[in-house]
Design a protein around this motif. Structure first.
Motif, PDB file in Angstrom:
ATOM      1  N   ARG A 112       0.799  -1.219   0.000  1.00  0.00           N
ATOM      2  CA  ARG A 112       0.000   0.000   0.000  1.00  0.00           C
ATOM      3  C   ARG A 112       0.838   1.278   0.000  1.00  0.00           C
ATOM      4  NH1 ARG A 112      -2.591  -0.917   4.355  1.00  0.00           N
ATOM      5  NH2 ARG A 112      -1.191   0.266   5.704  1.00  0.00           N
ATOM      6  N   ARG A 113       1.685   1.485   0.999  1.00  0.00           N
ATOM      7  CA  ARG A 113       2.415   2.752   1.093  1.00  0.00           C
ATOM      8  C   ARG A 113       3.458   2.917  -0.023  1.00  0.00           C
ATOM      9  NH1 ARG A 113       2.920   6.875   4.738  1.00  0.00           N
ATOM     10  NH2 ARG A 113       0.654   6.631   4.634  1.00  0.00           N
ATOM     11  N   ALA A 117       3.087   5.976  -2.576  1.00  0.00           N
ATOM     12  CA  ALA A 117       4.191   6.933  -2.677  1.00  0.00           C
ATOM     13  C   ALA A 117       4.690   7.047  -4.113  1.00  0.00           C
ATOM     14  CB  ALA A 117       5.331   6.519  -1.752  1.00  0.00           C
ATOM     15  N   ASP A 169      -4.619   5.628   0.365  1.00  0.00           N
ATOM     16  CA  ASP A 169      -3.343   6.112   0.891  1.00  0.00           C
ATOM     17  C   ASP A 169      -2.800   7.259   0.047  1.00  0.00           C
ATOM     18  OD1 ASP A 169      -1.729   5.631   3.161  1.00  0.00           O
ATOM     19  OD2 ASP A 169      -0.156   4.752   1.901  1.00  0.00           O
ATOM     20  N   LEU A 173      -1.732  10.891   1.566  1.00  0.00           N
ATOM     21  CA  LEU A 173      -0.440  11.525   1.312  1.00  0.00           C
ATOM     22  C   LEU A 173      -0.591  12.903   0.682  1.00  0.00           C
ATOM     23  CD1 LEU A 173       1.602   8.464  -0.042  1.00  0.00           C
ATOM     24  CD2 LEU A 173       1.879   9.598   2.162  1.00  0.00           C
TER      25      LEU A 173
END
Length: 340
Positions: A112-113, A117, A169, A173
């Motif tokens: 996910r992250r 990103a 996510d 962010l």
């Protein structure tokens, strides 16, 4: 009863015979320590493993994107588990595998992250015209530094198509950047959108209003080529497309044409269709596109966390425990032999 030890086949795509992968050492000795045996399978001749290559295994660690169909698993009665090294599972017939008692797992939390990103990285690079400014600086065109002013993000609209764990996510962010974030109005997205405080819009409104369209959706028969010539024509000519999901979401020739004639301002693509791209693909020569080789999220934390999740699922299933991320939980109704 399935003979012991429990055997795991590791798909050969990007894997050396000793188990070293294109990600480096993913810790396959953890399987050995848990009483499982493993070996690298023969390279697949096509898009799916040959049934005879699956025959010796209780589980498969799928590093690449091989297809697992009803016909394939029907010819491999010993198989009980397909563990995806990553989140995507297009090409795997979840219902057919559940019918055969084969559970499929993936690693969404670990992906996910890093993937979110990656989407933000491409968005920021486009918003600040990173490649053009880099080229101006390194080629001695310092006097042109005012020429490549980016659109920025503050006050802009970012439309996220696919508000799953990765899309959500991305929204988190982006929160500090002052963008207006919207998503496609789908029943599955409404609760999550409300939690994030973002608006749900009909797809046509999202496309028309967004300065950046970010694709984080799953590739399905209905989403295949959802970004087609009509979709691109409906975007603002100043808008950008970012795709970190699957190349098949986009009609690539239509995107190439839209980028070439200025119908949209640019694109950031970590995924293509096909992969790798064909030699001489005109998309690769366009100045308003950033292309990376479906690897932008492959950071050290990605490898560590995906490997930990994937290997943990293999060990859990081998020992008769429920794995963390079953994609077809109906398969768990089957009683499996465990490791001695």
């Amino acid at each position: 009863m399935v003979p012991t030890p429990y055997r795991v086949g590791v798909t050969a795509e990007g894997v050396e015979p000793d188990g070293t992968t294109l990600f480096g050492d993913i810790g396959l000795d953890r399987l050995t320590a848990a009483g499982l045996s493993w070996e690298v399978m023969p390279p697949a001749a096509g898009h799916a493993p040959a049934p005879e290559d699956l025959e010796p295994y209780d589980a498969v660690l799928s590093i690449g994107h091989l297809q697992f169909t009803r016909e394939v698993v029907a010819a491999a009665p010993r198989l009980r588990h397909v563990a995806r090294f990553g989140a995507g599972y297009d090409g795997i017939d979840l219902e057919a595998l559940a019918d055969a008692g084969v559970v499929v797992t993936n690693t969404p939390d670990a992906v996910r992250r890093p993937l979110a990103a990656s989407a933000v990285t491409l968005l920021l690079a486009l918003a600040h015209r990173l490649l053009e400014n880099h080229a101006a600086a390194t080629s001695g065109r310092w006097s042109e530094r005012g020429r490549y002013r980016g659109a920025g993000i503050a006050g802009r609209t970012v439309g996220i198509i696919g508000l799953g764990s990765v899309g959500a996510d991305v929204a988190r962010l982006l929160a500090p950047f002052g963008a207006r974030v919207v998503t496609q109005d789908r029943p599955s997205a409404r609760d999550r959108a409300a939690e994030l405080g973002i608006d749900c819009l009909p797809l046509e409104d999202l496309v028309a209003q967004s300065d950046y369209v970010v694709l984080t959706a799953a590739l399905t028969p209905t989403s295949h080529h959802m970004v087609d010539a009509a979709f691109l024509k409906a975007m603002k000519p100043t808008a950008f497309l970012v795709n970190v999901a699957r190349g098949g979401l986009v009609d690539q020739p239509a995107l190439t044409a839209a980028l070439a004639d200025g119908s949209i301002a640019g694109a950031g693509l970590d995924v293509l269709d096909p992969e790798p791209p064909l030699p001489g693909d005109p998309l690769l020569g366009l100045p308003n596109v950033i292309v990376t080789p479906h690897a932008l999220c492959w950071t050290e934390d990605f490898t560590r966390d995906v490997a930990s999740s994937c290997l943990g699922a293999l060990i859990d299933v081998a020992h008769g425990r429920r794995p963390a991320h079953p994609l077809n939980p109906r398969a768990l109704d089957v009683t499996w032999p465990t490791v001695d």
